[in-house]
Design a protein around this motif. Structure first.
Motif, PDB file in Angstrom:
ATOM      1  N   UNK A 301       0.840  -1.209   0.000  1.00 40.68           N
ATOM      2  CA  UNK A 301       0.000   0.000   0.000  1.00 40.68           C
ATOM      3  C   UNK A 301       0.868   1.249   0.000  1.00 40.68           C
ATOM      4  N   UNK A 302       1.909   1.262   0.821  1.00 40.09           N
ATOM      5  CA  UNK A 302       2.777   2.444   0.889  1.00 40.09           C
ATOM      6  C   UNK A 302       3.497   2.671  -0.438  1.00 40.09           C
ATOM      7  N   UNK A 303       4.033   1.580  -1.000  1.00 44.29           N
ATOM      8  CA  UNK A 303       4.746   1.721  -2.275  1.00 44.29           C
ATOM      9  C   UNK A 303       3.817   2.234  -3.373  1.00 44.29           C
ATOM     10  N   UNK A 304       2.588   1.729  -3.411  1.00 52.28           N
ATOM     11  CA  UNK A 304       1.627   2.166  -4.434  1.00 52.28           C
ATOM     12  C   UNK A 304       1.281   3.634  -4.244  1.00 52.28           C
ATOM     13  N   UNK A 305       1.048   4.051  -2.983  1.00 54.01           N
ATOM     14  CA  UNK A 305       0.712   5.448  -2.726  1.00 54.01           C
ATOM     15  C   UNK A 305       1.858   6.377  -3.094  1.00 54.01           C
ATOM     16  N   UNK A 306       3.076   5.961  -2.769  1.00 55.59           N
ATOM     17  CA  UNK A 306       4.229   6.805  -3.117  1.00 55.59           C
ATOM     18  C   UNK A 306       4.379   6.938  -4.632  1.00 55.59           C
ATOM     19  N   UNK A 307       4.141   5.844  -5.349  1.00 56.50           N
ATOM     20  CA  UNK A 307       4.246   5.884  -6.815  1.00 56.50           C
ATOM     21  C   UNK A 307       3.193   6.807  -7.408  1.00 56.50           C
ATOM     22  N   UNK A 308       1.974   6.760  -6.862  1.00 52.60           N
ATOM     23  CA  UNK A 308       0.909   7.638  -7.356  1.00 52.60           C
ATOM     24  C   UNK A 308       1.194   9.096  -7.001  1.00 52.60           C
ATOM     25  N   UNK A 309       1.682   9.293  -5.769  1.00 55.07           N
ATOM     26  CA  UNK A 309       1.950  10.670  -5.361  1.00 55.07           C
ATOM     27  C   UNK A 309       3.075  11.289  -6.178  1.00 55.07           C
ATOM     28  N   UNK A 310       4.120  10.534  -6.465  1.00 57.77           N
ATOM     29  CA  UNK A 310       5.286  11.076  -7.174  1.00 57.77           C
ATOM     30  C   UNK A 310       5.082  11.120  -8.683  1.00 57.77           C
ATOM     31  N   UNK A 311       3.936  10.639  -9.148  1.00 60.30           N
ATOM     32  CA  UNK A 311       3.650  10.684 -10.585  1.00 60.30           C
ATOM     33  C   UNK A 311       4.408   9.657 -11.384  1.00 60.30           C
ATOM     34  N   UNK A 312       4.928   8.650 -10.709  1.00 61.17           N
ATOM     35  CA  UNK A 312       5.654   7.597 -11.429  1.00 61.17           C
ATOM     36  C   UNK A 312       4.697   6.872 -12.354  1.00 61.17           C
ATOM     37  N   UNK A 313       3.413   6.690 -11.874  1.00 61.02           N
ATOM     38  CA  UNK A 313       2.391   6.029 -12.680  1.00 61.02           C
ATOM     39  C   UNK A 313       1.360   7.073 -13.080  1.00 61.02           C
ATOM     40  N   UNK A 314       1.193   7.257 -14.389  1.00 58.03           N
ATOM     41  CA  UNK A 314       0.264   8.286 -14.876  1.00 58.03           C
ATOM     42  C   UNK A 314      -0.804   7.714 -15.782  1.00 58.03           C
ATOM     43  N   UNK A 315      -0.539   6.569 -16.378  1.00 64.63           N
ATOM     44  CA  UNK A 315      -1.516   5.984 -17.276  1.00 64.63           C
ATOM     45  C   UNK A 315      -2.726   5.528 -16.471  1.00 64.63           C
ATOM     46  N   UNK A 316      -3.938   5.806 -17.022  1.00 63.88           N
ATOM     47  CA  UNK A 316      -5.162   5.504 -16.296  1.00 63.88           C
ATOM     48  C   UNK A 316      -5.282   4.012 -15.990  1.00 63.88           C
ATOM     49  N   UNK A 317      -4.894   3.179 -16.940  1.00 60.83           N
ATOM     50  CA  UNK A 317      -5.002   1.730 -16.716  1.00 60.83           C
ATOM     51  C   UNK A 317      -4.080   1.277 -15.596  1.00 60.83           C
ATOM     52  N   UNK A 318      -2.870   1.804 -15.559  1.00 66.23           N
ATOM     53  CA  UNK A 318      -1.919   1.443 -14.503  1.00 66.23           C
ATOM     54  C   UNK A 318      -2.373   1.990 -13.152  1.00 66.23           C
ATOM     55  N   UNK A 319      -2.935   3.229 -13.187  1.00 70.71           N
ATOM     56  CA  UNK A 319      -3.429   3.818 -11.929  1.00 70.71           C
ATOM     57  C   UNK A 319      -4.553   2.962 -11.367  1.00 70.71           C
ATOM     58  N   UNK A 320      -5.449   2.499 -12.251  1.00 68.88           N
ATOM     59  CA  UNK A 320      -6.539   1.632 -11.794  1.00 68.88           C
ATOM     60  C   UNK A 320      -6.002   0.330 -11.190  1.00 68.88           C
ATOM     61  N   UNK A 321      -4.944  -0.199 -11.816  1.00 73.82           N
ATOM     62  CA  UNK A 321      -4.354  -1.425 -11.278  1.00 73.82           C
ATOM     63  C   UNK A 321      -3.773  -1.201  -9.875  1.00 73.82           C
ATOM     64  N   UNK A 322      -3.114  -0.040  -9.711  1.00 74.38           N
ATOM     65  CA  UNK A 322      -2.554   0.278  -8.389  1.00 74.38           C
ATOM     66  C   UNK A 322      -3.672   0.407  -7.364  1.00 74.38           C
ATOM     67  N   UNK A 323      -4.766   1.076  -7.758  1.00 73.56           N
ATOM     68  CA  UNK A 323      -5.902   1.218  -6.828  1.00 73.56           C
ATOM     69  C   UNK A 323      -6.489  -0.153  -6.474  1.00 73.56           C
ATOM     70  N   UNK A 324      -6.616  -1.014  -7.457  1.00 75.00           N
ATOM     71  CA  UNK A 324      -7.163  -2.355  -7.215  1.00 75.00           C
ATOM     72  C   UNK A 324      -6.270  -3.141  -6.248  1.00 75.00           C
ATOM     73  N   UNK A 325      -4.938  -3.021  -6.437  1.00 70.77           N
ATOM     74  CA  UNK A 325      -4.015  -3.747  -5.553  1.00 70.77           C
ATOM     75  C   UNK A 325      -4.093  -3.219  -4.128  1.00 70.77           C
ATOM     76  N   UNK A 326      -4.201  -1.901  -3.971  1.00 67.35           N
ATOM     77  CA  UNK A 326      -4.297  -1.331  -2.625  1.00 67.35           C
ATOM     78  C   UNK A 326      -5.586  -1.760  -1.948  1.00 67.35           C
ATOM     79  N   UNK A 327      -6.678  -1.861  -2.723  1.00 69.00           N
ATOM     80  CA  UNK A 327      -7.945  -2.308  -2.149  1.00 69.00           C
ATOM     81  C   UNK A 327      -7.830  -3.764  -1.663  1.00 69.00           C
ATOM     82  N   UNK A 328      -7.205  -4.624  -2.492  1.00 67.10           N
ATOM     83  CA  UNK A 328      -7.037  -6.016  -2.076  1.00 67.10           C
ATOM     84  C   UNK A 328      -6.211  -6.120  -0.788  1.00 67.10           C
ATOM     85  N   UNK A 329      -5.131  -5.343  -0.702  1.00 66.21           N
ATOM     86  CA  UNK A 329      -4.292  -5.394   0.498  1.00 66.21           C
ATOM     87  C   UNK A 329      -5.046  -4.857   1.711  1.00 66.21           C
TER      88      UNK A 329
END
Length: 506
Positions: A301-329
């Motif tokens: 969860x922390x790694x995903x949030x940091x990646x989203x905050x720092x703009x490492x992931x910008x593509x909508x599909x990848x962002x959705x995947x990160x959100x889905x993974x954080x929800x599962x965790x």
């Protein structure tokens, strides 16, 4: 001996024995002296009476031989030699005759040679004058004897210069008239010496016995305190956490009971120490396991949030995947926390359960219906075969359903595609059997431990607490649990319910 109590016991024994010996010695000396005096008095009285009887029987012969004075000194000397005592005779004319040599020996013994010669000069006076010089007390007694009485006194005798025991008896003629008085004298000092001799023998015997008893008391004290010293050493070793030691004292008394109690205490302390070590090991493993289980989802969860905050992931599909993974965790964390809370509550015996009479067959059907929805994804067939439609049990409906769901969900998780799960109730035994990958033999005995789970692809999202929760629910309902498995063939959970008859009686 190093034992203080042994020295105390020996001292107590010694003091008691000394007091006892002194008491016995003093009492013996007193009563033995009195006994000797009484025996001497009785013997002197009997002897004086016999002398008087002999004189009475031979009165005529004595008068013919010695004249009217039957107290002739030659006759008195003869009586002294026969009786081995000092004999005086007073006739009716108040003449006192005695064996001068006997009196001389007594005086010489008491005062020495000078006193003895002086007394020898005194007793050469006339018999009548000798009677007059008698003490008034004796003369009074002699007068009473002439009236037919007897006397026995213990008093100082001036003639003999000693305290004497004196017996006086009358001498009768054939007409029954008193013709003379026979007096027998015996020194009291002789009785005292005899009593002291007996007392010395007693004290010597007591001293010998005291030495022997002292040695025996030391031996007994040592044997008595030996067991106490052993128990003291055992107690010290128990203080130092050496719980394997035992007294091994076999005595049929209070000391043996105490030693046996100490052995029982050591045994229970050893068991308690083993349990404490096991609990400490489980505590460390629990902390390590829960730290591991919490670290992974938190890190994701922390790694995903940091990646989203720092703009490492910008593509909508990848962002959705990160959100889905954080929800599962997050869901996994929630499940883990809920399972921990459930396990903690169930392990607390004060935590109440809403128990009431319920039909366990209904619980089985309910759990099977709920699990069939999950089994559809793997095309699994769950069959339930019950030999009865009613099996009453006193329990918490929700918790019992939760227990069965844990077993059914595990069976679904580890079953192959297009398989079957068999649920069967026969009498008081319920079995749940799947035909999946199975469990290794070394893992079967640990399946109900907290956080213990197979590390494989099928179990990556498990918390390792489901079976532990099911076990606690079973324990709270007096239900037996066991699991058997053969890898790549089957896994079977056996649930042993309380006897139907007992539950119906309840």
């Amino acid at each position: 001996m190093r034992s203080r109590i042994a020295w105390k016991l020996t001292s107590y024994f010694t003091v008691v024995l000394l007091v006892f010996a002194l008491g016995i010695g003093i009492a013996f000396s007193h009563f033995f002296k009195q006994h000797l005096v009484e025996i001497k008095k009785q013997e002197m009285q009997e002897r004086a009476v016999k002398i008087a009887e002999v004189i009475s029987e031979n009165m005529e012969q004595l008068q013919r031989r010695y004249g009217d004075s039957i107290s002739n000194s030659h006759f008195i000397k003869y009586l002294d030699n026969v009786t081995q005592e000092i004999v005086w005779v007073v006739d009716k004319d108040k003449n006192l005759n005695m064996d001068v040599e006997s009196v001389y020996r007594i005086r010489r013994k008491n005062r020495g040679m000078d006193g003895g010669h002086h007394m020898h000069h005194q007793v050469l006076q006339s018999p009548n004058e000798a009677y007059k010089r008698l003490p008034r007390k004796i003369k009074t007694k002699v007068e009473q004897v002439f009236s037919g009485e007897k006397f026995l006194i213990e008093d100082y005798n001036a003639y003999l210069d000693d305290v004497m025991l004196t017996v006086g008896v009358p001498v009768y003629d054939k007409n029954g008239e008193v013709q003379a008085v026979v007096m027998l004298h015996s020194p009291v000092a002789g009785l005292r010496e005899a009593a002291w001799g007996g007392t010395k023998i007693l004290f010597f015997s007591c001293a010998s016995a005291l030495v022997l008893l002292l040695l025996l008391s030391m031996l007994i004290s040592w044997r008595f305190t030996r067991s106490l010293n052993i128990m003291k050493l055992i107690a010290e070793r128990l203080i130092n956490r050496d719980y394997r030691v035992r007294c091994q004292i076999k005595q049929d008394d209070e000391v043996g009971d105490l030693a046996n109690t100490l052995d029982i205490l050591a045994e229970r302390l050893e068991l308690a120490d083993e349990e404490s070590q096991k609990l400490e090991k489980l505590r460390r493993e629990f902390i390590a396991n829960i730290s591991h289980e919490l670290r992974t989802p938190v890190t994701v969860i922390r790694g995903s949030l940091e990646a989203l905050r720092d703009g490492v992931v910008t593509e909508k599909e990848e962002v959705d995947q990160f959100h889905e993974q954080m929800l599962k965790e997050s869901v996994f964390l929630q499940r883990l926390i809920n399972d921990l809370l459930d396990l903690s509550r169930l392990q607390n015996m004060d935590f109440p359960m809403e128990k009431e009479p319920v039909n366990f067959c209904d619980i089985i059907q309910d759990a099977v219906r709920s699990s069939r929805r999950l089994s559809m994804a793997k095309n699994l067939q769950i069959t339930a075969l019950l030999d009865t439609e009613v099996y009453i049990i006193n329990g918490d409906y929700g918790r019992l359903r939760q227990m069965l769901l844990v077993f059914l969900q595990n069976s679904i998780k580890f079953s192959r595609e297009v398989g079957s799960i068999d649920v069967q109730l026969q009498k008081d035994v319920l079995t749940i059997t799947d035909h999946g990958c199975g469990i290794q033999l070394k893992d079967v005995e640990h399946v109900f431990d907290r956080f213990y789970k197979a590390r494989n692809e099928k179990n990556k999202d498990g918390t390792g607490l489901g079976l532990a929760i099911a076990k606690q629910i079973a324990l709270r309902h007096d239900i037996g649990l066991s699991m058997s498995s053969e890898p790549e063939k089957f896994t079977r959970v056996t649930i042993t319910l309380p006897a139907k008859e007992k539950m119906e009686e309840a």
